[in-house]
Design a protein around this motif. Sequence first.
Motif, PDB file in Angstrom:
ATOM      1  N   LEU A  32       0.832  -1.199   0.000  1.00  0.00           N
ATOM      2  CA  LEU A  32       0.000   0.000   0.000  1.00  0.00           C
ATOM      3  C   LEU A  32       0.868   1.251   0.000  1.00  0.00           C
ATOM      4  O   LEU A  32       1.747   1.400   0.859  1.00  0.00           O
ATOM      5  CB  LEU A  32      -0.896   0.004   1.231  1.00  0.00           C
ATOM      6  CG  LEU A  32      -1.893   1.155   1.343  1.00  0.00           C
ATOM      7  CD1 LEU A  32      -2.989   0.992   0.309  1.00  0.00           C
ATOM      8  CD2 LEU A  32      -2.482   1.198   2.749  1.00  0.00           C
ATOM      9  N   ARG A  90      -7.243  -5.656  -3.029  1.00  0.00           N
ATOM     10  CA  ARG A  90      -7.431  -4.533  -2.119  1.00  0.00           C
ATOM     11  C   ARG A  90      -8.312  -3.458  -2.757  1.00  0.00           C
ATOM     12  O   ARG A  90      -8.265  -3.221  -3.971  1.00  0.00           O
ATOM     13  CB  ARG A  90      -6.075  -3.918  -1.768  1.00  0.00           C
ATOM     14  CG  ARG A  90      -5.451  -4.466  -0.497  1.00  0.00           C
ATOM     15  CD  ARG A  90      -4.129  -3.843  -0.274  1.00  0.00           C
ATOM     16  NE  ARG A  90      -3.636  -4.003   1.078  1.00  0.00           N
ATOM     17  CZ  ARG A  90      -2.368  -3.938   1.410  1.00  0.00           C
ATOM     18  NH1 ARG A  90      -1.456  -3.704   0.489  1.00  0.00           N
ATOM     19  NH2 ARG A  90      -2.008  -4.098   2.660  1.00  0.00           N
ATOM     20  N   GLN A 109      -9.997   0.673  -1.724  1.00  0.00           N
ATOM     21  CA  GLN A 109     -10.195   1.825  -0.862  1.00  0.00           C
ATOM     22  C   GLN A 109     -11.551   2.428  -1.191  1.00  0.00           C
ATOM     23  O   GLN A 109     -11.917   2.529  -2.373  1.00  0.00           O
ATOM     24  CB  GLN A 109      -9.094   2.876  -1.068  1.00  0.00           C
ATOM     25  CG  GLN A 109      -7.733   2.466  -0.552  1.00  0.00           C
ATOM     26  CD  GLN A 109      -6.664   3.485  -0.901  1.00  0.00           C
ATOM     27  OE1 GLN A 109      -6.712   4.104  -1.973  1.00  0.00           O
ATOM     28  NE2 GLN A 109      -5.694   3.666  -0.006  1.00  0.00           N
ATOM     29  N   LEU A 149      -9.907   0.808   4.202  1.00  0.00           N
ATOM     30  CA  LEU A 149      -9.057  -0.053   3.379  1.00  0.00           C
ATOM     31  C   LEU A 149      -9.585  -1.477   3.529  1.00  0.00           C
ATOM     32  O   LEU A 149      -9.571  -2.040   4.626  1.00  0.00           O
ATOM     33  CB  LEU A 149      -7.590   0.018   3.834  1.00  0.00           C
ATOM     34  CG  LEU A 149      -6.613  -0.906   3.089  1.00  0.00           C
ATOM     35  CD1 LEU A 149      -6.525  -0.527   1.623  1.00  0.00           C
ATOM     36  CD2 LEU A 149      -5.241  -0.882   3.742  1.00  0.00           C
ATOM     37  N   TYR A 197      -9.130   4.866   7.792  1.00  0.00           N
ATOM     38  CA  TYR A 197      -8.446   6.162   7.776  1.00  0.00           C
ATOM     39  C   TYR A 197      -9.190   7.120   8.702  1.00  0.00           C
ATOM     40  O   TYR A 197     -10.344   7.489   8.438  1.00  0.00           O
ATOM     41  CB  TYR A 197      -8.411   6.729   6.357  1.00  0.00           C
ATOM     42  CG  TYR A 197      -7.598   5.910   5.381  1.00  0.00           C
ATOM     43  CD1 TYR A 197      -6.261   6.216   5.139  1.00  0.00           C
ATOM     44  CD2 TYR A 197      -8.166   4.843   4.700  1.00  0.00           C
ATOM     45  CE1 TYR A 197      -5.507   5.468   4.240  1.00  0.00           C
ATOM     46  CE2 TYR A 197      -7.432   4.088   3.799  1.00  0.00           C
ATOM     47  CZ  TYR A 197      -6.102   4.407   3.584  1.00  0.00           C
ATOM     48  OH  TYR A 197      -5.355   3.658   2.696  1.00  0.00           O
TER      49      TYR A 197
END
Length: 524
Positions: free
Chosen positions: A419, A497, A499, A509, A523
């Motif tokens: 990441l 993955r 977001q 995430l 986050y």
Amino acid sequence: MSHRAMVLWCPDWPVSAAIQESQELDARRPIALIQKGEVFACSSSARLEGVRRGLRLREAQARCTQLQLVNYDPNHDLRAFQPVLAAIEQIMPGAQLLRPGTCAIRAKGPARYFGSEHQAAEVLRDSVLGLGVQQALVGIADGIFAAEQAARKSNDIRIVQPEASADFLSRLPLSVLQQPDLVSLLQRLGLETLGDFAALTANKVRSRFGEDGARAHLLARGLDSRTVVPQAPPPELDVVVDFEPALSRVDQLAFAIKTSAERFIDGISEEGLVCTAVRIRLESDSGEHLERVWKHPRFFDAEDVLDRVRWQLQGRAGTGPELDAELSSGITKVLLSPESTADGGSHAQGLWGNGPQERVHHGLSRIQSMVGHGAVLTAVLAGGRMLAQRSVLIPWGDSPPRELRELERERARPWPGSLPGPAPATLFDDPPTVQVLDTEGRTIEVDERLELSGRPAFFTPPIQASRAEAQRLINAWAGPWPVDERWWESSSQSLHRFQLVDSTDAAWLLFCRNGQWLAEASYD
């Protein structure tokens, strides 16, 4: 003015030390010591096959197929040469260690005691050969540099007469200066020997080649101003405490060694040092022992030493008063030894204190002394693709489980699929299950071509996954980013993955693995 110096040189000492350390090496076969993929040192039989210092490993093996390879360890060299230095000190006190296998002695005293410089050199050489050293060469000249070159150019003993060092050095090649950049430049200017270099004007050498060149010019002229500095014996800083009868409780032992811990720290402070790592050895009445090296983020004081003794005694027993289960009887002996020290001046207290860092350290150490060694943890950044792999928790004050250089190398690796920054603030130790649905309420899936089964529209966060009204709209999303780890092994991991930002402006995430969605971090 240069002083008369006597230098002992043991050729191929790294190889000799390696043979002493390893019983598997055959001294009759070619041997090479390898450092960073290159030959650091090699035996005489290896040189006959064309192996040279600085040669790449594969090239050395191509030139000598019978070559025995050993990883070079400088500690082996020093450890093996210590008995030789001790024997020299017995007959000629004041030896200076130049490097393992080479030492210098002031020639004046031994020459007067044994009758002449040659007789003193013979005594020195015979004493070293009597220890089992294969070869020992001695050189005497004006200055350490000339004396070492005399030893290297001799078959047993070579003495350069007073004020004749410049003439002796003039015929030697520039490579003996061991300054590759300077030597390469001088050779391009047409100079080949030390005599050619010495013929240049000192002022011009200084202006053209700087201070390093000026010092090398003095050596080439036989004007070595260095004097032999005797090796000072290391101070005895260890503290040993014996108990009769044996002590079987942690609090008893901690109280009994409090004065000894203070004496241990005071002895180090008197040398102008601070202890940054301490070795503690505990011996029981039945012959068992516990030994460990403890490190400190700053430096130890007496209370810190007592805490480490107590933690080492408690071991797996936690914070109770009983001894570690590995010990079946009471403690009869405690050894405190400084494993590493540092200059006390670099750790001195500032005029206005050492700021917030000092207060943080004091607070964490205070908490650690009350709740135990493993109860206060700090994070060390490591390498990895998943966020959980990059964070390594260690007890406060301990060093990382692997060498710091190895961790730095891991962090510097590319790690495809990792990441990019900025990193999330909250990391879930056990990733909880979440829901990511399309406009028709079906779970989003990712196929082999990284295509989604639908457009992400709804998201159910992990803390309220059981409540239907907790479902949120997805305002923005990005992905997928595939992560394929060790696909060639049965323990391989493949996931994707994402977001996303939900309708409450919270950012997440996520990753999808085998059709299941989980939250890796958020986050804040």
